[in-house]
Design an enzyme around this catalytic site. Structure first.
Site, PDB file in Angstrom:
ATOM      1  N   SER A 465       0.818  -1.207   0.000  1.00  0.00           N
ATOM      2  CA  SER A 465       0.000   0.000   0.000  1.00  0.00           C
ATOM      3  C   SER A 465       0.858   1.266   0.000  1.00  0.00           C
ATOM      4  O   SER A 465       1.513   1.572  -0.984  1.00  0.00           O
ATOM      5  CB  SER A 465      -0.959  -0.053   1.191  1.00  0.00           C
ATOM      6  OG  SER A 465      -1.988   0.873   1.055  1.00  0.00           O
ATOM      7  N   ASP A 476      10.560   5.868  -9.786  1.00  0.00           N
ATOM      8  CA  ASP A 476      10.208   6.660 -10.973  1.00  0.00           C
ATOM      9  C   ASP A 476      11.063   7.916 -11.092  1.00  0.00           C
ATOM     10  O   ASP A 476      11.472   8.300 -12.198  1.00  0.00           O
ATOM     11  CB  ASP A 476       8.727   7.055 -10.918  1.00  0.00           C
ATOM     12  CG  ASP A 476       7.805   5.869 -11.155  1.00  0.00           C
ATOM     13  OD1 ASP A 476       8.263   4.861 -11.728  1.00  0.00           O
ATOM     14  OD2 ASP A 476       6.621   5.942 -10.758  1.00  0.00           O
ATOM     15  N   LYS A 490      -0.858  -4.199  -3.260  1.00  0.00           N
ATOM     16  CA  LYS A 490      -2.142  -3.677  -2.801  1.00  0.00           C
ATOM     17  C   LYS A 490      -2.258  -2.230  -3.265  1.00  0.00           C
ATOM     18  O   LYS A 490      -1.774  -1.315  -2.609  1.00  0.00           O
ATOM     19  CB  LYS A 490      -2.232  -3.801  -1.283  1.00  0.00           C
ATOM     20  CG  LYS A 490      -3.647  -3.923  -0.726  1.00  0.00           C
ATOM     21  CD  LYS A 490      -4.379  -2.613  -0.699  1.00  0.00           C
ATOM     22  CE  LYS A 490      -5.691  -2.733   0.064  1.00  0.00           C
ATOM     23  NZ  LYS A 490      -6.382  -1.435   0.183  1.00  0.00           N
TER      24      LYS A 490
END
Length: 697
Positions: A465, A476, A490
């Site tokens: 999560s 990224d 998740k």
């Protein structure tokens, strides 16, 4: 708008909903049940993230899920039962929309009859003092979920004779007398019969709704008023326990995860995927919990703060259910400070001398909401604690920082978002897409960074999560390296709404990285992989039925802060060279390979005593050989037998020296576990390599 995502909440609600026992008398649906069915149908059709259509295709899907919920190992119902209720394959949708649950309840009633009859058969068989031929070359299939439904009671009699024989053999190999075995098994099945009478209409409705919502996605759940109260107690931490989240798996209750900072996590003996077979209170006798409904097991584990609960468990990696071990845990309340981030310094030895690498362990993304809402200036949060620890590590002149997010199941999204801001100079961090396709963009708006030095994020399968949002953003942006194993996956957001009777938790949104990739199902893939003993087929989003798929949205514009990919080939080569020489890493890789091989091979278990012993001895010999190979490389005394393995406490750190603890609140559990410590040490080695290749000093 604040969004909070917590994988532990999902596990707890699943804990409340998974039931195993039916009622002894026929129960028919009430008007309130019909109303609940209609409201759940409406909620799924108009409130879920996915475009849910309750049609014949869905009816077939939920019928299969309902059967799996009732009888996952196909050990009670007959093929004739399935045929008799086959109309639900295309009528289940109408039953839900119209609130006409008569046929759905009738199938439950049939299951109730079959289960009751089977338990009575088992008790009667045991009362006759059976004898078993353990010289016969019988085998018992370990998993029947893909087997056909039995044609007759005679076929199931044969299956249960083998199951009973296996249970008897397992206990006899654990040096229990025939008298104790017969008594234990008789009590087990008699207790299950007794618990049947305790199940009420609310339990049955919840089980049916669990199958209904579970056929859409694993995180959408219905829970009754009673279970809603239990959820509120859990969220307020009003009851003391061990900090373990549980789920049903066949006849067993399995540990799905451990609460960071909780008693079980601190103790270090209970592991995810361990199966609990018995619970004891202090010095009282054991209560066998095989076949017990999940919420009853939870009630046994809960108790007064400071008291001791004993658990008999089958270890996660064990293929032999006769090999159990006892875990004693002192009950306590999980406090915010128990989940707080902590730091230490690891020394890395190189030809030019010793180098210092900082490690910050972040067990959860937390914030003291009460203090924050009260307007207190010094409220506690993950971001504030990590910023303070970074300053302390800077003062120690570390050459880089490893952020340890292993086992971090998530928490407050706002904290993951703000903590990313410590390492980037403004920019987007995560995208959230709702059911209408609208995308909200969250990001760091503050100029400057708190730390711009070399960075590595260490993750594992239990990083979920909010942890995945953080790791994905760092990856990224090219801000640092991601190391470890693929994360949980998740990537959805749930909200809870009230119904006339009970509540419903619905998946309402989905997370996407700034690159456009979802974290759902696939999680975050590390730049450099570490082997993991956690089986992704057992733990993780991809292991759950009807998990929403991975997909993409349009990427957003952002400025990369680095390009670690250009160094990955060199970094991986250096890592692999060290891993081959590092005994703990070599051991872990071999253990993972052995575990996978054994699981693939062992689809059934022998009911021949001597053959069973040979199989057990062969497995233990392989595991002992691996451990002793590690010990020889580390200069430790070898173990003479497998029995010494669990009792052994010989551990050394991979560096040969203890890490320097920065935060006195730190529970340096990693240093006590040679595998955890080896992963931390290697993360520091990789980070130092990266810093030098990147020209950082």
């Amino acid at each position: 708008m604040s969004l909070f995502v917590n994988v532990r909440r999902t596990a707890f609600i699943a804990l409340c909903l998974a039931l195993a026992g039916p009622a002894s008398a026929t129960v028919t649906p009430t008007d309130a049940d019909a109303q609940a069915a209609r409201e759940v149908s409406e909620s799924l059709r108009y409130g879920h993230y996915e475009d849910v259509t309750l049609d014949d295709h869905w009816a077939s899907q939920v019928f299969a899920q309902y059967l799996k919920t009732l009888d996952p190992q196909k050990a009670y119902l007959l093929d004739t039962d399935i045929s008799e209720f086959s109309d639900l394959r295309h009528d289940f949708d109408d039953a839900m929309v119209d609130g006409d649950l008569e046929r759905v309840y009738a199938l439950y009633d049939r299951y109730q009859q079959r289960l009751t009859s089977r338990l009575e058969w088992l008790v009667k068989t045991l009362d006759a003092h059976p004898t078993f031929d353990f010289e016969k070359d019988d085998r018992l299939a370990l998993d029947r979920k893909d087997s056909p439904w039995a044609d007759s009671e005679k076929d199931l009699d044969e299956l249960w004779r083998k199951r009973l024989k296996n249970a008897w053999l397992s206990m006899s190999l654990s040096d229990k007398s025939d008298e104790d075995i017969g008594k234990t098994l008789s009590e087990r099945y008699s207790n299950q019969l007794n618990r049947i009478e305790q199940t009420n209409d609310e339990d049955i409705l919840t089980l049916i709704m669990h199958a209904v919502t579970g056929s859409i996605d694993p995180h959408s759940e219905y829970f009754s008023p009673r279970q809603g109260e239990s959820f509120d107690i859990q969220m307020k931490l009003s009851l003391d326990g061990i900090g373990a989240l549980l789920q049903s798996e066949g006849e067993y209750v399995k540990v799905s995860s451990l609460v960071p900072g909780g008693p079980a996590e601190k103790d270090g003996e209970l592991k995810p995927a361990d199966r609990i077979v018995a619970v004891g209170q202090e010095d009282d006798e054991w209560t066998n919990v095989v076949g017990m409904r999940l919420d009853d097991v939870v009630d046994l584990i809960r108790g007064p703060k400071g008291s001791i609960v004993r658990l008999e468990v089958i270890p996660a990696q064990s293929l032999d259910v006769t090999k159990t071990r006892e875990v004693d845990i002192t009950r306590d309340t999980v406090k915010l400070e128990d989940q707080a981030a902590n730091a230490k310094v690891i020394d890395v030895k190189r030809e030019d001398g010793m180098h210092k690498i900082g490690v910050i362990h972040v067990p959860a993304f937390y914030v003291d909401f009460d203090a924050w809402q009260a307007g207190e200036d010094d409220y506690r949060s993950t971001t504030r604690d990590v910023a303070r620890l970074i300053d302390e590590l800077k003062a120690k002149k570390v050459e880089g920082i490893v952020l340890d997010l292993r086992n971090n199941g998530g928490g407050a999204l706002q904290e993951a978002n703000s903590m990313i801001g410590l390492f980037i100079d403004r920019g987007p961090t995560v995208q959230v897409r709702d059911a209408r396709g609208r995308i909200s963009l969250y990001g760091d708006t503050e100029a400057g960074t708190h730390y711009d030095g070399p960075l590595t994020v260490l993750v594992n399968r239990l990083s979920a999560s909010a942890s995945e949002i953080f790791a994905g953003a760092i990856q990224d942006y090219g801000r640092g390296l991601i190391i470890g194993s693929q994360t949980f996956g998740k990537g959805t957001v749930q909200t809870i709404s009230s119904l006339t009777q009970g509540e419903i938790k619905l998946t309402r949104a989905k997370f996407y990285r700034i690159s456009g990739d979802s974290t759902q199902n696939k999680g975050v893939k590390p730049d450099i992989d570490f082997p993991s003993v956690i089986d992704p087929k057992e733990i993780g989003e991809s292991s759950l039925d009807y998990a929403l798929p991975w997909d993409q949205v349009r990427p957003v514009k952002y400025r990369r802060h680095g390009d670690p990919a250009r160094y990955l080939a060199a970094l991986r080569a250096r890592h692999e060279s060290r891993a081959e020489r590092e005994p703990n890493f070599s051991y872990l890789q071999s253990e993972v390979s052995l575990s996978r091989t054994l699981r693939a091979q062992q689809t059934s278990i022998s009911l021949n005593r001597e053959q069973r012993k040979r199989e057990m001895d062969a497995q233990e010999a392989e595991q002992l050989a691996l451990e002793n190979k590690r010990r020889r490389a580390l200069g430790l005394k070898e173990l003479a037998s497998f029995a010494e393995l669990d009792a052994s406490s010989d551990h050394v750190s991979a560096s040969g020296s203890e890490p320097e603890v920065i935060d006195t609140a730190s529970d340096d559990k990693e240093a006590k576990d040679p595998i955890d410590q080896a992963q931390l040490q290697e993360s520091a080695e990789i980070l130092l390599d990266y810093a030098h290749l990147n020209g950082d000093k």
